[in-house]
Design an enzyme around this catalytic site. Sequence first.
Site, PDB file in Angstrom:
ATOM      1  CB  CYS A 127      -3.733   3.208  -1.072  1.00  0.00           C
ATOM      2  SG  CYS A 127      -2.019   2.638  -1.220  1.00  0.00           S
ATOM      3  CG  HIS A 168      -2.725   7.673   0.356  1.00  0.00           C
ATOM      4  ND1 HIS A 168      -3.419   6.999   1.341  1.00  0.00           N
ATOM      5  CD2 HIS A 168      -1.776   6.806  -0.091  1.00  0.00           C
ATOM      6  CE1 HIS A 168      -2.914   5.779   1.485  1.00  0.00           C
ATOM      7  NE2 HIS A 168      -1.917   5.635   0.627  1.00  0.00           N
ATOM      8  CD  GLU A 203      -5.992   9.636   2.206  1.00  0.00           C
ATOM      9  OE1 GLU A 203      -5.381   8.651   2.644  1.00  0.00           O
ATOM     10  OE2 GLU A 203      -6.650   9.605   1.141  1.00  0.00           O
TER      11      GLU A 203
END
Length: 609
Positions: free
Chosen positions: A405, A568, A570
Amino acid sequence: MATKYVLVSGGVISGIGKGVIASSLGVLLKSIGLRVTAIKIDPYLNSDAGLLGPLEHGECFVLDDGGEVDLDLGNYERYLNIALTKDNNITLGKMFQLVLDRERKGDYLGKTVQIVPHLTDFIQDWIQRVAQIPVDSTRERPDVCIIELGGTVGDIESAPLIEALRCLRWRVGEKNFLHCHVSLVPVINTEQKTKPTQAAIRDVRSVGLSPDIIACRCSEPLKQPTTDKIAMYCQVDPAQVIAVHDVPSTYHVPLLLESQGLIPILKNVLHLDNLPDPSLIESGAQTWKIWKNLTATQDRAFDTVKICLVGKYTALQDAYLSVRKSLEHASMRCARKLEITWLDSSDLEPETETTSPAAYHKAWGSLCTASGIIVPGGFGQRGTEGMVAAARWAREKGVPYLGICLGMQIAVIEFCRNVCGIQAAQSEEFVADAAEKVVIYMPEISKATMGASMRLGVKTTHFQENSGFSKLRKLYETKTPSVNGSPAASSDPNISTATADGEPTSKPSPSDPPIISERHRHRYEVNPQYIQTMASHGLDFIGKDESGERMEILELRDHPWFVGVQYHPEYLSRVLRPSMPYLGFVAAAAGCLEEIMGGEKLGGMVNGA
């Protein structure tokens, strides 16, 4: 089988590990073939976690539907391999707001609206409704709902929530409700003190709840006299006192609970006689076997991979909890021990050399000796020049780099300045009137509203025709086995998804570049006007949104690993199936990227199996 509920509450102190224990209970329930969902209840008045400061409350976790929620929902998704909704996060503020909205519409027919019964009934109805929502790829109703109550019992703001949960226990029936209370057993002068736990259980019982399990957090294993003393004074069987001492990693906690006979207790209290069909039992057992093998592989790993995390919230590591967990998942897949250096990006800036030379030289020493550099997401200008310096070092020295990001936008700014010759390259977020805005505010985003005003949730990214060289694309195209009804994290050219529940969104022809789905949370984007300039100097944007106007992935061709992603990844990384950008990054830093892309055995694992 009626829906079962498992409440996890905490006493003595906050941050005691309720989320990990709740997730671990879910892992044990899944290991015997049950479908599990989870709800997090927070006593604060915020509507959601979107505007909570990361240095105060940790990261804001984002779900498929764009819900900005508490970080513990990330724990549930990672451990249980499920995809939750924003309704799985209850805040007291949200409940108050919705009850008042109903009152304004006249739903209460002129009655005096009170905490009891109107608010408490509303909370119970909400829990029972959300507990029925399918959260895995089977699309079946969950068998068990884990409920974690945030904060500590006794907090004044928790009172309406505790009353609702007390009533819920009677509403669903004793045989369908189990209460696990997490308490602290401090060690003072080698003596394990039980008084805090005794007081915590007394507080819980004073509000009408009676724990079936007392989970004792301690820095060391509980001694038998300590267990016996807690059992006697808290009026439970010694088998119901579970020791949760410090272990090498949180992935060992399910093993620790299982070793103390927790599964028979769960079966007995919840009357789990009507277990699911044999296929789910077999699948759960297989998942449990893989989990144990994975933690054993982690324990046997000797080689270390050193990652430098360059961010602005490093004073609280929970601000990057999902990033850290994703790095852990990837390092376990690569059979490496993970060593993270938490580096405040401000320490890399020239000003720090004057104000604090020791911090400056220490920071640069850590950066220069790292095997990989990651710049995660964030907001605001502070420390961004240090991030630019880190990205430049990684690009010029051939050090594996992953920008998430903000980290992708930083890579764009650095490349424009130092390769394209655009010296004034800047982000509109940092300098509103910059002459060369290579990162701009997204036009459709409101500048007047703060909460839930970003580009949020799952969005598709389309790999471009010129992306055949991409290492990241090859990883997304690598197929890995499914586990317990949940699919592999990687995509394949015929299935355009990488979401947690595994539902395909479309099926391009085999010759088309793959389409992936990842979660987003951002207000700014790369300025399309500069794309051609960057491409002519060697920076490829290999992934774009469905319109082809919004840049999603960048990658340098002649670099061991230099990748930036606008999303993102994750948020979709799981213990048993790591995120592909993180896996490629860690593998490149560990020197085993070719093996990972080829599916070769690493530490007893075959590309995730």
